[in-house]
Scaffold this motif. Structure first.
Motif, PDB file in Angstrom:
ATOM      1  N   TYR A 109       4.792  68.239 -17.860  1.00  0.00           N
ATOM      2  CA  TYR A 109       5.966  67.750 -18.573  1.00  0.00           C
ATOM      3  C   TYR A 109       5.511  66.893 -19.743  1.00  0.00           C
ATOM      4  CZ  TYR A 109       8.497  69.296 -14.433  1.00  0.00           C
ATOM      5  OH  TYR A 109       9.015  70.054 -13.405  1.00  0.00           O
ATOM      6  N   GLU A 167      13.016  70.029 -17.086  1.00  0.00           N
ATOM      7  CA  GLU A 167      13.523  70.654 -15.858  1.00  0.00           C
ATOM      8  C   GLU A 167      12.903  72.029 -15.671  1.00  0.00           C
ATOM      9  OE1 GLU A 167      17.923  71.656 -13.976  1.00  0.00           O
ATOM     10  OE2 GLU A 167      17.649  69.942 -15.338  1.00  0.00           O
ATOM     11  N   HIS A 219       4.047  66.170 -12.038  1.00  0.00           N
ATOM     12  CA  HIS A 219       5.071  65.251 -12.544  1.00  0.00           C
ATOM     13  C   HIS A 219       4.390  63.974 -13.026  1.00  0.00           C
ATOM     14  CE1 HIS A 219       8.886  67.217 -11.438  1.00  0.00           C
ATOM     15  NE2 HIS A 219       8.248  67.682 -10.380  1.00  0.00           N
ATOM     16  N   SER A 248      12.130  63.878 -14.328  1.00  0.00           N
ATOM     17  CA  SER A 248      11.958  65.316 -14.479  1.00  0.00           C
ATOM     18  C   SER A 248      12.326  65.996 -13.162  1.00  0.00           C
ATOM     19  CB  SER A 248      10.529  65.660 -14.890  1.00  0.00           C
ATOM     20  OG  SER A 248       9.591  65.112 -13.986  1.00  0.00           O
TER      21      SER A 248
END
Length: 406
Positions: free
Chosen positions: A237, A243, A266, A271
Motif C-alpha cells: 500500500y 483497498e 499492511h 487500508s
C-alpha cells in the motif's frame, strides 16, 4: 477498441511511447525477520538455489521446475495478442526503466531470474483519469515446453483511472515471469490473471501489486491448466485508504501441482484487504498449495483484513495444503482474521438437491459450480466468465461426467 496483434511485444514498438505516470512509491520499510518470506531484492545473488527444505520451498517439487532455478536467458518470447482500448499503450522498455517505476522487488529466486533474464520489459500504461469502457486483454501463448521463456511485465494505471486488465496464458511453455501492477491514487482496477495452459506447461514467477492512496483493486486469479504452476502474489500500500479484494480459483487434476503464495503487507493506516481463494482437486496425485501471509506493521493502525482458503476434494489420492498466517505488530486494528478448510461434498447439500429430483451426478456438478461461480462472477467480463465456466465443466467431466443436454 483497437487491436494490436504481434508475434512478440517488440513488434508493437511503433505505438506511441507511454507517458510517464505519477504512481506513488512504497516508502522504504524496515526488514521483518520472518521465515515466511524473504527480503525483496533485484540481486540474483541474494537468492541461492534452494534445497527444498526451506519454508518457502518445502511444498514445491523442485525437480519438476525443468531447471528454471538455474536457467539463463534464451531470448525466447511467448506470442502476444493484445486488445487495447483507446488511450492505452503497450511499449517495450529497459529493465532499469521498469524497476524505476516502482513495485515490490522479487521475493524468490524464480522471480528475480525472470526479471534478470527478460531482456527488458513490456509496459502497459493506462493514463491518469482515463475510464475504460472495454477491458485491456493481454493474451500470451506458448509455442512449446522445450524452450525456457523469461518475461518482465510492468502495468501502470494513473491516478483516478478506471480499468479492467486481463492477462491470459495459453498453450505450452516453460515460463518464468515477474509482473508489477502499479495503481495510482484514487484509481479503480480490476486485475484478472488466467492460467489456462496445456497439460505440459510450467509457469512460475511473481505478481506484485502496489495500491495507491484511496485506490481500489479487485484481483482475480484462475489456475486450471499446466503441469506445475507456482505463483507468488504480493500487495503493498502506497498510501492511506487503499483497498484490496483478492479472489482466486484453482482446479487440480491427476499429477498437477498448483501453488499460490500470497503476501499482503499492511504498512499504512486504514487500508483493507479481503482474500477469498477456492480450489477443487480430483485424480491421483493432484496437489494444491495455498500460503496466505498477512503482515500488519506497527504503522498500520485501523486496518481491516481477512483471508480465507477453501478446498473441495472430489476423489481419493489428492492433497491440499493450506496455510494461513497473520503477523501482527500492532493491536490498534479494526479487524484481522483467517481461515482454511478442506473437505468433501456436503452430504446435506447433495441430499437436498436429490430430494428434488436431481440426479446425484448433476447434484455434485451443481455444488461445484456454486462453489466457484461466486468468484468467477467477480471478473466482470462476460466472455471470460463463460470461458471459465466451460473450463470447469470440462474438468468435471473427468470424474462426474458431462452434463445432460436438454
Amino acid at each position: 477498441m483497437s487491436v494490436d496483434t504481434a508475434s512478440t511485444p517488440g513488434l508493437s514498438a511503433g505505438r506511441p511511447a507511454a507517458e510517464t505516470v505519477s504512481v506513488p512509491r512504497v516508502p522504504t520499510l524496515p526488514k521483518v525477520a520472518s521465515h515466511l518470506h524473504a527480503t525483496p531484492s533485484w540481486d540474483v545473488a541474494d537468492f541461492p538455489v534452494p534445497k527444498g527444505r526451506e519454508e518457502i520451498w518445502r511444498f514445491t517439487p523442485l525437480k519438476r521446475l525443468r531447471g528454471l532455478l538455474e536457467a539463463d536467458g534464451t531470448g525466447a518470447k511467448l506470442r502476444w495478442e493484445s486488445s487495447l482500448p483507446e488511450g492505452v499503450t503497450l511499449t517495450r522498455i529497459s529493465g532499469e526503466e521498469a524497476r524505476a517505476l516502482g513495485g515490490r522487488a522479487p521475493m524468490d529466486r524464480l522471480a528475480v531470474l525472470a526479471a534478470a533474464n527478460a531482456d527488458g520489459a513490456v509496459r502497459v500504461d493506462v493514463p491518469a483519469e482515463t475510464e475504460l469502457t472495454a477491458p485491456v486483454i493481454l493474451g500470451l501463448t506458448g509455442q512449446g515446453a522445450e524452450t525456457v521463456v523469461h518475461e518482465h511485465v510492468a502495468i501502470t494505471v494513473g491516478h483516478h483511472a478506471k480499468a479492467t486488465i486481463v492477462l491470459e496464458h495459453f498453450g505450452s511453455a516453460t515460463y518464468d515471469a515477474y509482473v508489477s501492477v502499479l495503481v495510482g491514487e484514487g484509481a479503480t482496477v480490476n486485475l484478472v490473471e488466467l492460467q489456462l495452459w496445456d497439460d505440459d506447461a510450467v509457469h512460475t514467477g511473481q505478481t506484485s501489486i502496489e495500491v495507491g492512496r484511496d485506490a481500489q483493486v479487485t484481483a482475480v486469479t484462475a489456475t486450471l491448466g499446466g503441469e506445475l504452476v507456482r505463483l507468488t502474489q504480493t500487495t503493498d500500500y502506497a498510501g492511506v485508504g487503499g483497498e484490496l479484494h483478492q479472489y482466486g480459483i484453482y482446479f487440480a487434476d491427476a499429477g498437477q501441482h498448483l501453488e499460490h503464495r500470497l503476501l499482503v503487507d499492511h504498512a499504512t493506516p486504514k487500508s483493507v484487504s479481503k482474500v477469498d481463494y477456492r480450489g477443487a482437486l480430483q485424480g491421483q496425485g493432484a496437489h494444491t498449495v495455498w500460503i496466505g501471509d498477512v503482515l500488519i506493521r506497527k504503522s498500520a493502525e485501523g486496518i481491516d483484513t481477512y483471508e480465507s482458503d477453501r478446498n473441495l476434494v472430489l476423489t481419493d489420492g489428492c492433497r491440499a495444503d493450506a496455510v494461513p498466517n497473520l503477523e501482527i505488530e500492532t493491536g490498534e486494528i479494526a479487524g484481522a482474521g483467517h481461515s482454511a478448510t478442506t473437505g468433501r461434498f456436503d452430504d446435506e447439500h447433495l441430499f437436498y438437491l436429490q430430494s428434488r429430483g436431481i440426479s446425484e451426478e448433476e447434484a455434485r456438478r451443481l455444488v461445484v459450480f456454486g462453489f466457484f461461480t461466486e468468484i468467477i462472477n467477480k471478473i466482470g467480463v462476460p466472455d471470460i466468465e463463460q470461458r471459465l465456466l466451460a473450463a470447469v465443466t470440462e474438468e468435471l467431466s473427468a470424474t462426474i461426467g458431462s452434463p445432460v443436454q436438454a
